[in-house]
Design an enzyme around this catalytic site. Sequence first.
Site, PDB file in Angstrom:
ATOM      1  N   LYS A 299     -21.184 -21.559  41.274  1.00  0.00           N
ATOM      2  CA  LYS A 299     -22.181 -20.645  40.717  1.00  0.00           C
ATOM      3  C   LYS A 299     -22.563 -21.043  39.288  1.00  0.00           C
ATOM      4  O   LYS A 299     -23.427 -20.422  38.678  1.00  0.00           O
ATOM      5  CB  LYS A 299     -21.637 -19.222  40.701  1.00  0.00           C
ATOM      6  CG  LYS A 299     -21.059 -18.795  42.051  1.00  0.00           C
ATOM      7  CD  LYS A 299     -21.527 -17.430  42.449  1.00  0.00           C
ATOM      8  CE  LYS A 299     -21.182 -17.040  43.855  1.00  0.00           C
ATOM      9  NZ  LYS A 299     -21.104 -18.088  44.862  1.00  0.00           N
ATOM     10  N   SER A 300     -21.914 -22.082  38.757  1.00  0.00           N
ATOM     11  CA  SER A 300     -22.169 -22.458  37.363  1.00  0.00           C
ATOM     12  C   SER A 300     -23.624 -22.808  37.082  1.00  0.00           C
ATOM     13  O   SER A 300     -24.157 -22.410  36.033  1.00  0.00           O
ATOM     14  CB  SER A 300     -21.250 -23.618  36.947  1.00  0.00           C
ATOM     15  OG  SER A 300     -19.915 -23.165  36.903  1.00  0.00           O
TER      16      SER A 300
ATOM     17  N   LYS B  43      -9.388 -30.655  36.539  1.00  0.00           N
ATOM     18  CA  LYS B  43      -9.096 -30.142  35.187  1.00  0.00           C
ATOM     19  C   LYS B  43      -8.020 -30.965  34.471  1.00  0.00           C
ATOM     20  O   LYS B  43      -8.049 -31.081  33.244  1.00  0.00           O
ATOM     21  CB  LYS B  43      -8.697 -28.664  35.259  1.00  0.00           C
ATOM     22  CG  LYS B  43      -9.873 -27.756  35.635  1.00  0.00           C
ATOM     23  CD  LYS B  43      -9.491 -26.288  35.610  1.00  0.00           C
ATOM     24  CE  LYS B  43     -10.640 -25.428  36.138  1.00  0.00           C
ATOM     25  NZ  LYS B  43     -10.351 -23.996  36.078  1.00  0.00           N
TER      26      LYS B  43
ATOM     27  N   ASN C 136     -11.526 -27.376  31.019  1.00  0.00           N
ATOM     28  CA  ASN C 136     -12.648 -26.983  31.893  1.00  0.00           C
ATOM     29  C   ASN C 136     -13.994 -27.168  31.203  1.00  0.00           C
ATOM     30  O   ASN C 136     -15.030 -26.915  31.815  1.00  0.00           O
ATOM     31  CB  ASN C 136     -12.495 -25.529  32.377  1.00  0.00           C
ATOM     32  CG  ASN C 136     -12.923 -24.514  31.342  1.00  0.00           C
ATOM     33  OD1 ASN C 136     -12.871 -24.793  30.138  1.00  0.00           O
ATOM     34  ND2 ASN C 136     -13.345 -23.348  31.782  1.00  0.00           N
TER      35      ASN C 136
ATOM     36  N   ASP D  66     -11.132 -20.736  30.266  1.00  0.00           N
ATOM     37  CA  ASP D  66     -10.741 -19.815  31.342  1.00  0.00           C
ATOM     38  C   ASP D  66      -9.986 -18.595  30.789  1.00  0.00           C
ATOM     39  O   ASP D  66     -10.252 -17.458  31.176  1.00  0.00           O
ATOM     40  CB  ASP D  66      -9.855 -20.523  32.372  1.00  0.00           C
ATOM     41  CG  ASP D  66     -10.649 -21.431  33.301  1.00  0.00           C
ATOM     42  OD1 ASP D  66     -11.832 -21.147  33.540  1.00  0.00           O
ATOM     43  OD2 ASP D  66     -10.078 -22.419  33.788  1.00  0.00           O
TER      44      ASP D  66
ATOM     45  N   GLY E 227       1.812 -15.526  39.897  1.00  0.00           N
ATOM     46  CA  GLY E 227       1.475 -16.932  40.048  1.00  0.00           C
ATOM     47  C   GLY E 227       1.913 -17.728  38.834  1.00  0.00           C
ATOM     48  O   GLY E 227       2.038 -17.177  37.726  1.00  0.00           O
TER      49      GLY E 227
ATOM     50  N   ARG F 245       6.140 -16.955  43.738  1.00  0.00           N
ATOM     51  CA  ARG F 245       6.854 -17.254  44.988  1.00  0.00           C
ATOM     52  C   ARG F 245       7.997 -18.238  44.714  1.00  0.00           C
ATOM     53  O   ARG F 245       9.119 -18.015  45.125  1.00  0.00           O
ATOM     54  CB  ARG F 245       5.849 -17.834  45.986  1.00  0.00           C
ATOM     55  CG  ARG F 245       6.360 -18.097  47.357  1.00  0.00           C
ATOM     56  CD  ARG F 245       5.226 -18.510  48.256  1.00  0.00           C
ATOM     57  NE  ARG F 245       4.529 -19.725  47.780  1.00  0.00           N
ATOM     58  CZ  ARG F 245       3.497 -20.279  48.380  1.00  0.00           C
ATOM     59  NH1 ARG F 245       2.996 -19.729  49.479  1.00  0.00           N
ATOM     60  NH2 ARG F 245       2.922 -21.366  47.902  1.00  0.00           N
ATOM     61  N   THR F 246       7.679 -19.299  44.002  1.00  0.00           N
ATOM     62  CA  THR F 246       8.723 -20.239  43.568  1.00  0.00           C
ATOM     63  C   THR F 246       9.181 -19.777  42.191  1.00  0.00           C
ATOM     64  O   THR F 246       8.532 -20.039  41.171  1.00  0.00           O
ATOM     65  CB  THR F 246       8.160 -21.678  43.502  1.00  0.00           C
ATOM     66  OG1 THR F 246       7.503 -21.970  44.745  1.00  0.00           O
ATOM     67  CG2 THR F 246       9.248 -22.694  43.240  1.00  0.00           C
TER      68      THR F 246
HETATM   69  P1  NDP Z   1      -2.530 -23.563  41.934  1.00  0.00           P
HETATM   70  O1  NDP Z   1      -2.565 -24.288  43.219  1.00  0.00           O
HETATM   71  O2  NDP Z   1      -2.271 -24.315  40.661  1.00  0.00           O
HETATM   72  O3  NDP Z   1      -1.375 -22.427  42.016  1.00  0.00           O
HETATM   73  C1  NDP Z   1      -1.313 -21.575  43.117  1.00  0.00           C
HETATM   74  C2  NDP Z   1      -0.368 -20.417  42.815  1.00  0.00           C
HETATM   75  O4  NDP Z   1      -0.470 -19.464  43.874  1.00  0.00           O
HETATM   76  C3  NDP Z   1       1.109 -20.813  42.731  1.00  0.00           C
HETATM   77  O5  NDP Z   1       1.749 -20.007  41.798  1.00  0.00           O
HETATM   78  C4  NDP Z   1       1.586 -20.523  44.165  1.00  0.00           C
HETATM   79  O6  NDP Z   1       2.973 -20.262  44.245  1.00  0.00           O
HETATM   80  C5  NDP Z   1       0.815 -19.269  44.460  1.00  0.00           C
HETATM   81  N1  NDP Z   1       0.613 -18.995  45.887  1.00  0.00           N
HETATM   82  C6  NDP Z   1      -0.110 -19.724  46.770  1.00  0.00           C
HETATM   83  N2  NDP Z   1      -0.126 -19.132  47.983  1.00  0.00           N
HETATM   84  C7  NDP Z   1       0.635 -17.997  47.872  1.00  0.00           C
HETATM   85  C8  NDP Z   1       1.001 -16.976  48.785  1.00  0.00           C
HETATM   86  N3  NDP Z   1       0.593 -17.004  50.054  1.00  0.00           N
HETATM   87  N4  NDP Z   1       1.779 -15.955  48.323  1.00  0.00           N
HETATM   88  C9  NDP Z   1       2.190 -15.919  47.045  1.00  0.00           C
HETATM   89  N5  NDP Z   1       1.871 -16.878  46.125  1.00  0.00           N
HETATM   90  C10 NDP Z   1       1.106 -17.900  46.548  1.00  0.00           C
HETATM   91  O7  NDP Z   1      -3.888 -22.734  41.869  1.00  0.00           O
HETATM   92  P2  NDP Z   1      -4.660 -22.222  40.565  1.00  0.00           P
HETATM   93  O8  NDP Z   1      -3.653 -21.682  39.632  1.00  0.00           O
HETATM   94  O9  NDP Z   1      -5.553 -23.302  40.059  1.00  0.00           O
HETATM   95  O10 NDP Z   1      -5.636 -21.078  41.127  1.00  0.00           O
HETATM   96  C11 NDP Z   1      -5.171 -19.776  41.496  1.00  0.00           C
HETATM   97  C12 NDP Z   1      -6.345 -18.843  41.783  1.00  0.00           C
HETATM   98  O11 NDP Z   1      -7.079 -18.539  40.611  1.00  0.00           O
HETATM   99  C13 NDP Z   1      -7.369 -19.384  42.788  1.00  0.00           C
HETATM  100  O12 NDP Z   1      -7.621 -18.359  43.740  1.00  0.00           O
HETATM  101  C14 NDP Z   1      -8.597 -19.659  41.952  1.00  0.00           C
HETATM  102  O13 NDP Z   1      -9.771 -19.487  42.727  1.00  0.00           O
HETATM  103  C15 NDP Z   1      -8.470 -18.614  40.874  1.00  0.00           C
HETATM  104  N6  NDP Z   1      -9.203 -18.954  39.625  1.00  0.00           N
HETATM  105  C16 NDP Z   1     -10.287 -18.162  39.252  1.00  0.00           C
HETATM  106  C17 NDP Z   1     -11.006 -18.433  38.089  1.00  0.00           C
HETATM  107  C18 NDP Z   1     -12.199 -17.569  37.723  1.00  0.00           C
HETATM  108  O14 NDP Z   1     -12.977 -17.952  36.838  1.00  0.00           O
HETATM  109  N7  NDP Z   1     -12.371 -16.402  38.315  1.00  0.00           N
HETATM  110  C19 NDP Z   1     -10.633 -19.583  37.203  1.00  0.00           C
HETATM  111  C20 NDP Z   1      -9.481 -20.329  37.674  1.00  0.00           C
HETATM  112  C21 NDP Z   1      -8.821 -20.015  38.848  1.00  0.00           C
HETATM  113  P3  NDP Z   1       4.060 -21.467  44.380  1.00  0.00           P
HETATM  114  O15 NDP Z   1       4.297 -21.970  42.986  1.00  0.00           O
HETATM  115  O16 NDP Z   1       5.255 -20.814  44.968  1.00  0.00           O
HETATM  116  O17 NDP Z   1       3.443 -22.514  45.274  1.00  0.00           O
END
Ligand code: NDP
Length: 277
Positions: free
Chosen positions: A15-16, A65, A86, A101, A126, A151-152
């Site tokens: 959407k940027s 990123k 970003n 962000d 997260g 989760r981890t």
């Molecule tokens: P990463 O892949 O770096 O991290 C994912 C995280 O989600 C980890 O902590 C992981 O846990 C956890 N996770 C994944 N699946 C599950 C689950 N089923 N149950 C519980 N925990 C879970 O992703 P990002 O940090 O880059 O992105 C996270 C979210 O933030 C995305 O949905 C992204 O779209 C959103 N976002 C939105 C922005 C905005 O402007 N609105 C900007 C940036 C991001 P584990 O460590 O255990 O694997």
Amino acid sequence: MDRYAVIGNPIAHSKSPVIHRAFAQQTGQHLSYEAILGPEEGFADTVRAFAASSGRGMNVTVPFKLDAFALADHLSPRAQAAGAVNTLSFRLDGIHGDNTDGVGLIRDLEVNLHCPLAGKRVLLLGAGGAARGVMQPLLAAQPAQVTIANRTAARAQALAERFASGTDAGKVEGGSFDRLAGQAFDVIINATSASLANDVPPLPAGVYASGALAYDMMYAATPTAFLQAATASGAAHTADGLGMLVEQAAESFLIWRGVRPASAPVLTQLRAMLAEA
Ligand code: NDP
């Protein structure tokens, strides 16, 4: 004409371009903004080629990123804290990297949603890139406490330890979802990618304090699975991450053009577009 772009892979959904073209029109800035599909190999070459053809700046999204962080010649303190970039600016002395962000999230919470964070108990769900990216601006907003649950669990602990120094002892802590039992929070931010799979982090009953706000960084036309669960669990207010998206863009625009656009009308426009899609 000064050129700007967002680079990511995939990129068609971004959407940027809509956001930045609206900002440019609103502020009378003469510029172009396009979406570029970044190659799996050769990110740096693509960025340099864009910079060499009147490119003045780029937004960077998934999965680049960290590549942008490595590419920048100069990093802002908030990019360093986030460990990711970003926003790239191409200047005479090289490529500058920033991260908007976190400040985008804080502006959405405090300005758009009227939820000042000072003194609040904040739970961040997260420990991935999005969580790390918001930690420094979150702590700068002076909440009473930031608890990270993941989760981890070890990743949450490591993230807490990284940011615990320099803040009040005990103010930042990290661990598993299980450790949240018996605690209540005023603001709960979902920075996991669980909503992408229509999944919800397992939060214990009673985690939402009276009047609490549930915030999902993900956004959608209808409430995400996390926000639906939050309402069912007693959250008084809910919001998705569309405002964060618009606010991080506004901060990038400010960096590039020296003028802060009004985000509210663009947020309204995007919300309507989402509903129609
Ligand atoms: P990463 O892949 O770096 O991290 C994912 C995280 O989600 C980890 O902590 C992981 O846990 C956890 N996770 C994944 N699946 C599950 C689950 N089923 N149950 C519980 N925990 C879970 O992703 P990002 O940090 O880059 O992105 C996270 C979210 O933030 C995305 O949905 C992204 O779209 C959103 N976002 C939105 C922005 C905005 O402007 N609105 C900007 C940036 C991001 P584990 O460590 O255990 O694997």
